[in-house]
Each structure stands twice: as C-alpha cells, then as structure tokens.
Design a protein around this motif. Structure first.
Motif, PDB file in Angstrom:
ATOM      1  N   ILE A   7      -4.485   1.250  -5.222  1.00  0.00           N
ATOM      2  CA  ILE A   7      -3.883   2.152  -4.246  1.00  0.00           C
ATOM      3  C   ILE A   7      -2.412   1.830  -4.052  1.00  0.00           C
ATOM      4  CG2 ILE A   7      -4.381   0.740  -2.209  1.00  0.00           C
ATOM      5  CD1 ILE A   7      -5.260   3.382  -0.833  1.00  0.00           C
ATOM      6  N   ASN A   8      -1.616   2.858  -3.842  1.00  0.00           N
ATOM      7  CA  ASN A   8      -0.193   2.708  -3.545  1.00  0.00           C
ATOM      8  C   ASN A   8       0.059   3.098  -2.100  1.00  0.00           C
ATOM      9  OD1 ASN A   8       1.319   2.102  -6.208  1.00  0.00           O
ATOM     10  ND2 ASN A   8      -0.079   3.749  -6.773  1.00  0.00           N
ATOM     11  N   ILE A   9       0.782   2.247  -1.377  1.00  0.00           N
ATOM     12  CA  ILE A   9       1.106   2.488   0.022  1.00  0.00           C
ATOM     13  C   ILE A   9       2.590   2.827   0.125  1.00  0.00           C
ATOM     14  CG2 ILE A   9       1.206   1.460   2.326  1.00  0.00           C
ATOM     15  CD1 ILE A   9      -1.615   2.018   1.417  1.00  0.00           C
TER      16      ILE A   9
ATOM     17  N   ARG B  31     -14.578   4.630   3.669  1.00  0.00           N
ATOM     18  CA  ARG B  31     -13.414   5.099   4.433  1.00  0.00           C
ATOM     19  C   ARG B  31     -12.265   4.104   4.327  1.00  0.00           C
ATOM     20  NH1 ARG B  31     -13.656   7.226  10.708  1.00  0.00           N
ATOM     21  NH2 ARG B  31     -11.416   7.269  11.166  1.00  0.00           N
ATOM     22  N   TYR B  32     -11.050   4.640   4.198  1.00  0.00           N
ATOM     23  CA  TYR B  32      -9.859   3.798   4.158  1.00  0.00           C
ATOM     24  C   TYR B  32      -9.041   4.055   5.415  1.00  0.00           C
ATOM     25  CZ  TYR B  32      -5.946   1.154   2.296  1.00  0.00           C
ATOM     26  OH  TYR B  32      -4.970   0.214   2.109  1.00  0.00           O
ATOM     27  N   LEU B  33      -8.847   3.004   6.209  1.00  0.00           N
ATOM     28  CA  LEU B  33      -8.226   3.162   7.518  1.00  0.00           C
ATOM     29  C   LEU B  33      -6.720   3.380   7.453  1.00  0.00           C
ATOM     30  CD1 LEU B  33     -10.187   0.457   9.557  1.00  0.00           C
ATOM     31  CD2 LEU B  33     -10.734   2.866   9.203  1.00  0.00           C
ATOM     32  N   LEU B  34      -6.111   3.123   6.301  1.00  0.00           N
ATOM     33  CA  LEU B  34      -4.671   3.361   6.140  1.00  0.00           C
ATOM     34  C   LEU B  34      -4.426   4.567   5.240  1.00  0.00           C
ATOM     35  CD1 LEU B  34      -3.364  -0.307   5.740  1.00  0.00           C
ATOM     36  CD2 LEU B  34      -3.165   1.164   7.743  1.00  0.00           C
TER      37      LEU B  34
ATOM     38  N   GLU C 205      -3.506   7.583   5.850  1.00  0.00           N
ATOM     39  CA  GLU C 205      -2.296   8.355   6.106  1.00  0.00           C
ATOM     40  C   GLU C 205      -1.048   7.658   5.579  1.00  0.00           C
ATOM     41  OE1 GLU C 205      -2.019   9.424  10.182  1.00  0.00           O
ATOM     42  OE2 GLU C 205      -3.702  10.835  10.098  1.00  0.00           O
ATOM     43  N   LYS C 206      -1.169   6.389   5.216  1.00  0.00           N
ATOM     44  CA  LYS C 206      -0.032   5.641   4.679  1.00  0.00           C
ATOM     45  C   LYS C 206      -0.027   5.600   3.156  1.00  0.00           C
ATOM     46  CE  LYS C 206       0.994   4.548   8.930  1.00  0.00           C
ATOM     47  NZ  LYS C 206       2.167   5.131   9.621  1.00  0.00           N
ATOM     48  N   MET C 207      -1.030   6.234   2.520  1.00  0.00           N
ATOM     49  CA  MET C 207      -1.069   6.241   1.059  1.00  0.00           C
ATOM     50  C   MET C 207       0.091   7.053   0.506  1.00  0.00           C
ATOM     51  SD  MET C 207      -5.105   6.495  -0.023  1.00  0.00           S
ATOM     52  CE  MET C 207      -5.149   8.243   0.365  1.00  0.00           C
ATOM     53  N   ALA C 208       0.643   6.567  -0.595  1.00  0.00           N
ATOM     54  CA  ALA C 208       1.753   7.280  -1.234  1.00  0.00           C
ATOM     55  C   ALA C 208       1.242   8.584  -1.825  1.00  0.00           C
ATOM     56  CB  ALA C 208       2.371   6.407  -2.317  1.00  0.00           C
ATOM     57  N   PRO C 209       1.954   9.703  -1.617  1.00  0.00           N
ATOM     58  CA  PRO C 209       1.507  10.986  -2.171  1.00  0.00           C
ATOM     59  C   PRO C 209       1.660  10.999  -3.686  1.00  0.00           C
ATOM     60  CG  PRO C 209       3.683  11.187  -1.174  1.00  0.00           C
ATOM     61  CD  PRO C 209       3.210   9.802  -0.864  1.00  0.00           C
TER      62      PRO C 209
ATOM     63  N   TYR D  91      -1.951  -1.965  -4.959  1.00  0.00           N
ATOM     64  CA  TYR D  91      -2.851  -3.018  -4.498  1.00  0.00           C
ATOM     65  C   TYR D  91      -4.267  -2.710  -4.974  1.00  0.00           C
ATOM     66  CZ  TYR D  91       0.836  -4.603  -1.334  1.00  0.00           C
ATOM     67  OH  TYR D  91       2.013  -5.067  -0.810  1.00  0.00           O
ATOM     68  N   ARG D  92      -4.986  -3.754  -5.346  1.00  0.00           N
ATOM     69  CA  ARG D  92      -6.392  -3.632  -5.706  1.00  0.00           C
ATOM     70  C   ARG D  92      -7.227  -3.853  -4.454  1.00  0.00           C
ATOM     71  NH1 ARG D  92      -9.373  -1.270  -9.680  1.00  0.00           N
ATOM     72  NH2 ARG D  92     -11.372  -2.308  -9.958  1.00  0.00           N
ATOM     73  N   ILE D  93      -7.965  -2.838  -4.043  1.00  0.00           N
ATOM     74  CA  ILE D  93      -8.797  -2.951  -2.849  1.00  0.00           C
ATOM     75  C   ILE D  93     -10.255  -2.755  -3.243  1.00  0.00           C
ATOM     76  CG2 ILE D  93      -6.986  -2.207  -1.258  1.00  0.00           C
ATOM     77  CD1 ILE D  93      -8.246   0.565  -1.232  1.00  0.00           C
ATOM     78  N   GLN D  94     -11.159  -3.474  -2.574  1.00  0.00           N
ATOM     79  CA  GLN D  94     -12.585  -3.378  -2.891  1.00  0.00           C
ATOM     80  C   GLN D  94     -13.415  -3.819  -1.695  1.00  0.00           C
ATOM     81  OE1 GLN D  94     -12.649  -5.825  -6.367  1.00  0.00           O
ATOM     82  NE2 GLN D  94     -12.639  -7.754  -5.244  1.00  0.00           N
TER      83      GLN D  94
END
Length: 822
Positions: free
Chosen positions: A478-480, A384-387, A389-393, A487-490
């Motif tokens: 991911i793009n915010i 799950r990613y807590l942000l 809703e802030k991801m770029a469409p 950003y590279r998230i892991q």
C-alpha cells in the motif's frame, strides 16, 4: 473524584483545619489538568506550604460568595474583555495548580513561563470553540481568545493579573462574614455533590495542543527574528549619526543595543523551549500511539471472544478517527522537525518508526471468516483498513488471502516472515480495497471464498483432524499519501478448523470454543492450555449457551453443578468442584461413562435443541434443564402425584424428557421419566402440545398448574380435509407404562388392533417388572434410565424404527476423499 473543601488561608496548618472541623475537609485526589492531562498535585500530607502549590477547591468557595458580591465588583475581579468569569470557572482546577505566585513584573526571566501559560489557555479556548455546536458560545470563546492575544508581547503582565485575581479571591474568602455558613453548608461526602470539574480531554486533544504550541513557538521565533533583523538594520543606520556627534550621550544607541541584546536572549530561550516542546510532543505521540495499538488489539481480542458470547462492540469509527489523527500529527511533527534550526536525527528516526508501525497496525479483519470451514463451501469475510482515506490515489490496492497452518502463523509472528509451503488452495481469494463514502470505511469484501483443498500436517498421537488449526492471511502493498515508499501490510484471521464432512462440525466447534475461551491475549499462535479451572469452564458454558440460544435466562447453580458431575464423572450430589481442573480430553476427547459421546457433544445437543425448539420455554424458566437423578428425586419426593419438571436427557444427545411423580403399584409414589423427545419429535408436535396431551401431568414443579403455564404454547388445530374426501387427523401424545411386549413372531395377518404400539422414534420397550427402589429414598427408577414409553395414536401406520445413535468414531474423511479422487 475527591476534592478539598477547606477554609482557605495564605498559610494553613493542622490547627487551621481543626478550627473548621474535619467533617468539611475532603482531600484532593487524582484530579486531572484539562490542558496537560496530568494528575493535579495533592495537598501536602504535613499540612504546610503555600496555598498556590496545593490543590484547593478555591473556586468552589468563591462561587458561594459570588451571590452576595455586586456585579460591578465581579467585573472588576474578572475583566469581561480579558479574563471573564466563565474562563475562571472553565479552568478552575487547572488555574489553581499553576505557579502564578512566582510572577513579578521585575522578574524578566519569568516572561517565557508566563507566555507558556497564556498560550495554553488560548489554545484550549480555541479548541473548545471548534468543538462547540452552540454558535453563541463559539463566538464568545473565539472573542475571548482573540482578546487574550494582546498579552502575547506582555505575557508577564498577564501572569501578574491572574496572580492578583487569585489573591483577591482568597482575601474575599478569608474576610467574608458568610464564611462559616458556606463551609457548614458544604456536603460532607463527595458522593453527594462533587465539586465542579474542568472538562476532561483525551490524549489526542492534549497532543494537538502540544503540536499547536510547537507551531506557535516557531511563528513567534519567526516574528521576533524579523523584529531583531529590523532593529539591527536601525542600529546600522543610527551608528554613523552618532559618529557625527548628533547624539553625544549615546542614549538612543544604548537603548537600541540593550533591546537587541534582550531580543537575542529571548530568541535563544524560545528556540531552546521549542526544541524541548518538540521532543515532548514526539514522546507524547509515542505514548498515544501505544495506547491506540493496545486498543486495536483489545478490539480484536473482544471480537475473538464474541464467539463464546462475550459482549462485543464492533464499531471501528472512533479507532479509525484516532488512527487518522495520529498519522496527521506525525506529519506535522515531521514538518516541525525539518523547520528546526538544529534538527535531531533521533527524533526523525522515532517519527518514521511510529509512522510505519501505525500504517501496518491499521489493517483489521472487520468480519471474521467462519471458524469451522467445510471444503468446497462458500464463505465470506471483510477486511478493513483504518487509514483508507490516506491511501495514495491511482493504482487500486488488491488484497490477497491465503490459508496458513498454525506453525506458519507462529513463524510469521515471531520472525515476521512466512514459510513458502503451500498448505491449501483458496478460490476467489482476492478483493479490492474500496472506499465507501457513506460509512467512511475502506474495506475489501471476499464474498464467495472457498477452500478447494487442504494439506494436513502430520498428526501427533491421538490428535484428530478436527483439532488442527489454520488461519487465513490477508496481505497487500500500500502507498500512503506523503510517504515515498510502499508498505507491506498483513493481518491473520482468528483460528479456523477445516473439515471435509458435516459430521465433523461439532468436534471442530469444540476446538474453536476451547481456543476462544481459554487462549491468552497476544499469545504465540495458537497456543492453548491443556486444562482450565472448572470456574472458567462454567462461565464459558453459560456464556455460550445464552448467546447461542439468544436468551437472557442463564444456567443456574444447579445446572452447573450437574454439568460438573457429568464432566468429572462424580455423581455425588454434595461434591465440590470449584477448584478442580477440566482437561481438553474430558471436554471433547474421552467418552462419557457408559455413553458413546463426549461431554461437549452431549452439551451441544441440548443447546441446539433449545435453540431450535425450546427457546421460549427456556427463556421463561419453564425448563429446569440440566439436573441429575439424585437431585431430581430429592426435590420431587414430597410433591403430589402429577408434579413434573422438564430436563435434558442424560443418556441421549439432543433430547428433553419429562420427569413426574406417579402412583406406584403398592399405593406409594414413584418417579417416571418419559422417553426423551428429540428434535424430530418436536418438529412433529411441539412440547406444549405434548404436555397438554399427557393427562398424568398436573403441576409444573413446584406447584404451577400446567394449563396456566403451557396453554399459551398450545398450537394444535384440526387439519383441514384433504382432496379425495379424506378426513383430517390430529396427532396426540399418549404415555403408557404397561404396553404389551413387542413380538417378532406375530403373523402377518394379525389385526391392527392386536399389533403392539410403536413410537415414531423406536419400538417402545415395556416395563417388565416393577420399578426398583432408588438408593437412599422410597422412589423407584427403571434400570434403563427411568424412561417410560410413549406412543402416538397414529391412523396412518407404523413408523420405522430409528437408527441407533452414531458413535464418536473419528472417520478420516480426508483419506476417503483422496481415494475417491484417485
């Protein structure tokens, strides 16, 4: 919370307090400011100083007097349109700790401080109104905050008004004839009736106030700059008129110049104040985010501990809201930084760093994969990613999973990079981060993932494949929204053990249990201690047993004492084990004395048997459980014949036996142990039925008639007639301590009635000699573990003997599988 309940005077000393009596005094301690969240100042230990600088329960005293004050006087003291009484009550503690006594109309330099206090009250009322669900209350709060707006340009007048209000309160308290009565009726202990508290606010709420204040300062600067520009324009217009002699005394010019000078001074002070408040807000954001990340780690840690039965709240909703709020506040502060006249580069760097840290820390494993994974078997996991809703469409975000070793996980945490070695192959290892409007969550669900093959590391010494730990790494770019670069998230999962055969599962689970129970938070992956105190092991075994069986009935002190005797190989019943250390080898590497299994294998067998077939019995306290032979003889020695208890087998994995008091051949008593019932036995006939069947059993220890306890578990009914005219049968348990010895030389035509009885689990071995006395008491026990034989009245035939119990030999299934593939 402890409060001060004292006679309030403009100056007070020890003598003043002695006059009222110490019984009515309660010292203020750690009350918090509802706006700033800071701990309010304590009363001076020397009992000196001015009242406004001391945290007094002035409102608590004043509220007692309000009953006797006319309504007109109350309205005069608390003007309904500017500072109504409910605001005084709402912010009681905070108001009494602010420096209102410093305000004087002549002190123009106090204007900024008064404006700061006014802004804080207005913002608090607005925030309170936004959270209020009652429409009437919401309107009242908004109306009051709007009325206070008129003091924006006269904030010093507001400060003096509040100062005078507090002075009048103290005057009323000091001169009230009800003063002594009020003080005497106050409760002597804070535990009985605490003084009213101002509403508590969270760190995020206080940070919101700080950001709103910075924005308000900017708007005030903008407004005052416009006024200054207008006055400067007027000065340019008035200048030529003065030169023409229209104002010989230059009075208008002097007034305008003084006004402009004052405005410039105020603007400079406002800009300095705004910059300071901006720095404070950025620092508060850092502190608040540090607490958030600490909470995220705590959530993951509790999730890891849930494997051994620790309570765990898996609700991520509040943490997700917290993440979203901090990201939004970070963006607003970056805007305020850009709009600042003299931007400070350090603030921008700090805001960018905080944003990166938040974006990377918001990825969590919502549903962990199973911690024991068998190759070629499907399993699922959810990230799950807590942000979300802030991801770029636009382009979908694809999360990828890969399996990594303990060494790779360690390298990733310490250096932030992953070695390129591929240690295994995962099937169905990608999933899209999808937003779910109903739950407001953004998750990637891996539904049918599987480990196709695994590459083992070189083993050290006696280390087995079931001790090797892996993890699953989830990663993506991911793009915010609002951020220029991706950003590279892991995130890595909890440790997992990969097996290739079902027989390895119990040993693999031992590795998992040891890791979950005894690892430290924020450790180097996946370091665990070699030994732990027995007290910690007790808690782990109890917690795991209760969670696995799904019961509220815990292991008692007798059970835990016997488990200690078992793991330490110390049969002395009086042994003290509290300070002893349990090693990993004792837990699941070394065989128990005279056994072919380890401590964990034996304990897990009893736990699994209870979970599958004995949950109701255990939950109601019918089963004694883990108890040693010495303790067993001590508690049964003075009991009448037929007294019995249920205990887990000491010599077999996953067995429960019945120990009971029986008459001996010489007229005395002896203790018999019926051959343990296994999972297979209880599938054929449940424990309650078997106990009802055995006539030798009369009282459940200490003295409960067995029918009153076990009748509700009795489920046996005659089987219906089958097709072909056969008559239905009923199985029944029969205990026979003197069955004739089995012989392998019986002729094949021996009549059935002359054949030896045989149990469905193994041939029942008869007792060939009287039971030998147990050392230290008058009871006997058989040398083979004290098990009396049992058999069935079986009309169908003789069951084949069961295979002997497996050994703990660690078969290298990886090697065998490799040979098969070749």
């Amino acid at each position: 919370m402890i409060n001060v309940m004292v006679h309030v005077l403009p100056f007070y000393t020890k003598d003043n307090l002695n006059l009222i009596g110490w019984s009515s005094v309660r010292i203020a301690s750690k009350r918090r400011d509802p706006i700033s969240g800071n701990v309010l100042r304590k009363a001076d230990s020397t009992f000196g100083g001015r009242v406004p600088t001391v945290t007094m329960a002035q409102w608590g005293l004043m509220s007692k007097l309000l009953r006797s004050i006319p309504t007109e006087s109350i309205d005069e003291l608390y003007p309904p349109n500017t500072f109504p009484i409910y605001v005084r009550c709402l912010l009681a503690d905070w108001i009494e700790t602010q420096p209102w006594e410093d305000f004087e109309l002549e002190k123009v330099d106090q204007q900024l401080q008064a404006q700061t206090l006014l802004n804080q009250i207005i913002m608090y009322l607005r925030s309170k109104a936004e959270q209020e669900t009652n429409v009437v209350e919401k309107i009242r709060l908004m109306r009051t905050s709007s009325n206070m707006e008129m003091y924006r340009q006269q904030s010093l007048n507001f400060g003096v008004m509040v100062r005078d209000m507090l002075r009048k309160e103290r005057h009323l308290i000091n001169n009230s004839p009800q003063q002594v009565e009020i003080l005497s009726t106050m409760p002597p202990s804070p535990s009985q009736e605490p003084a009213p508290e101002a509403p508590k606010t969270s760190d995020v709420d206080r940070l919101v106030y700080q950001v709103l204040y910075v924005q308000d300062c900017r708007q005030s600067i903008h407004q005052q700059q416009e006024d200054l520009n207008w006055d400067k324009q007027n000065l340019e217009t008035i200048g030529p008129s003065i030169q023409n002699g229209m104002d010989p005394q230059n009075t208008e010019l002097q007034k305008l110049q003084n006004k402009i000078q004052k405005q410039e001074h105020n603007l400079k002070s406002l800009r300095t104040n705004r910059l300071g408040q901006l720095k404070n807000a950025v620092e508060s954001l850092g502190h608040c985010q540090a607490r958030l990340i600490s909470q995220l780690k705590a959530w993951s840690w509790e999730q890891h501990k849930a494997t051994i039965g620790h309570p765990f709240n898996d609700n991520l909703g509040p943490l997700q809201t917290w993440c979203e709020q901090l990201l939004g506040l970070n963006g607003k502060l970056r805007q305020e930084w850009m709009l600042a006249g003299n931007p400070i580069p350090e603030l921008q760097d700090m805001l960018v760093t905080l944003q990166q840290e938040l974006i990377k820390s918001s990825l969590l494993v919502d549903k962990q994969p199973p911690q024991v994974i068998k190759t070629q078997s499907k399993f699922s996991t959810v990230v799950r990613y807590l942000l979300g809703e802030k991801m770029a469409p636009g382009k979908p975000v694809v999360l990828k999973a890969q399996i990594i070793t303990e060494a790779q996980a360690r390298h990733l945490k310490q250096l932030g990079a992953l070695t390129s070695d591929n240690v295994g192959e995962l099937i169905n290892n990608t999933a899209i981060l999808e937003h779910h409007p109903t739950s407001k969550s953004t998750c990637a669900t891996f539904r049918n993932m599987s480990v196709k093959k695994i590459k083992r590391a070189d083993r050290k010494g006696t280390e087995s494949v079931t001790e090797e730990k892996f993890a699953i790494l989830f990663s993506t770019d991911i793009n915010i929204t609002g951020c220029d670069t991706p950003y590279r998230i892991q995130i890595i999962s909890v440790p997992v053990v990969v097996i290739v055969h079902g027989s390895q599962e119990i040993n693999a689970m031992a590795t998992v249990i040891w890791d979950c129970a005894f690892s430290e938070p924020d450790r180097i992956p996946f370091v665990v201690p070699d030994g732990v105190p027995w007290k910690l092991m007790c808690m782990t075994l109890n917690s795991k047993f209760m969670s696995e069986v799904q019961t509220q009935h815990c292991l008692n002190q007798y059970n835990l004492h016997f488990l200690a005797q078992k793991i330490f190989d110390q049969p002395d019943i009086s042994g003290e084990f509290g300070k002893m250390m349990v090693s990993w080898a004792q837990f699941n590497k070394e065989m128990l004395p005279s056994r072919q299994f380890t401590f964990w294998q034996w304990f897990e067998g009893a736990m699994e048997l209870t979970k599958r077939h004995l949950k109701a019995y255990w939950s109601e306290g019918v089963i004694f459980g883990f108890i040693g032979k010495q303790h067993l003889h001590l508690i049964l020695k003075d009991r009448p014949n037929g007294t019995f208890l249920l205990r887990f087998s000491d010599s077999e994995i996953g067995g429960i036996t019945i120990a009971y008091v029986a008459a001996s051949e010489n007229g005395g008593q002896k203790i018999q142990n019926i051959q343990p019932f296994s999972k297979r036995d209880l599938e054929i006939r449940c424990l309650g039925n078997r106990i009802i069947d055995i006539e030798s059993l009369a009282f459940l220890y200490p003295d409960y008639p067995k029918h009153g306890i076990f009748e509700k578990y009795y489920t046996d009914d005659p089987l219906p007639s089958r097709e072909g005219g056969y008559i239905g049968v009923r199985l029944q348990t029969k205990v026979d301590a003197e069955v004739a010895p089995a012989s392998s030389n019986l002729p094949c035509n021996t009549p059935r009635s002359e054949m030896p009885d045989m149990s469905p689990r193994r041939l029942v071995q008869p007792l060939t000699s009287p039971l030998q006395p147990f050392p230290g008491n008058s009871f006997g026990a058989d040398s083979s573990g004290g098990a009396a034989g049992f058999n069935f009245i079986d009309p169908i035939g003789i069951y084949p003997p069961e295979m002997p119990p497996p050994t703990n030999m660690d078969v290298d299934y990886d090697f065998i599988e490799k040979l098969i593939q070749e």
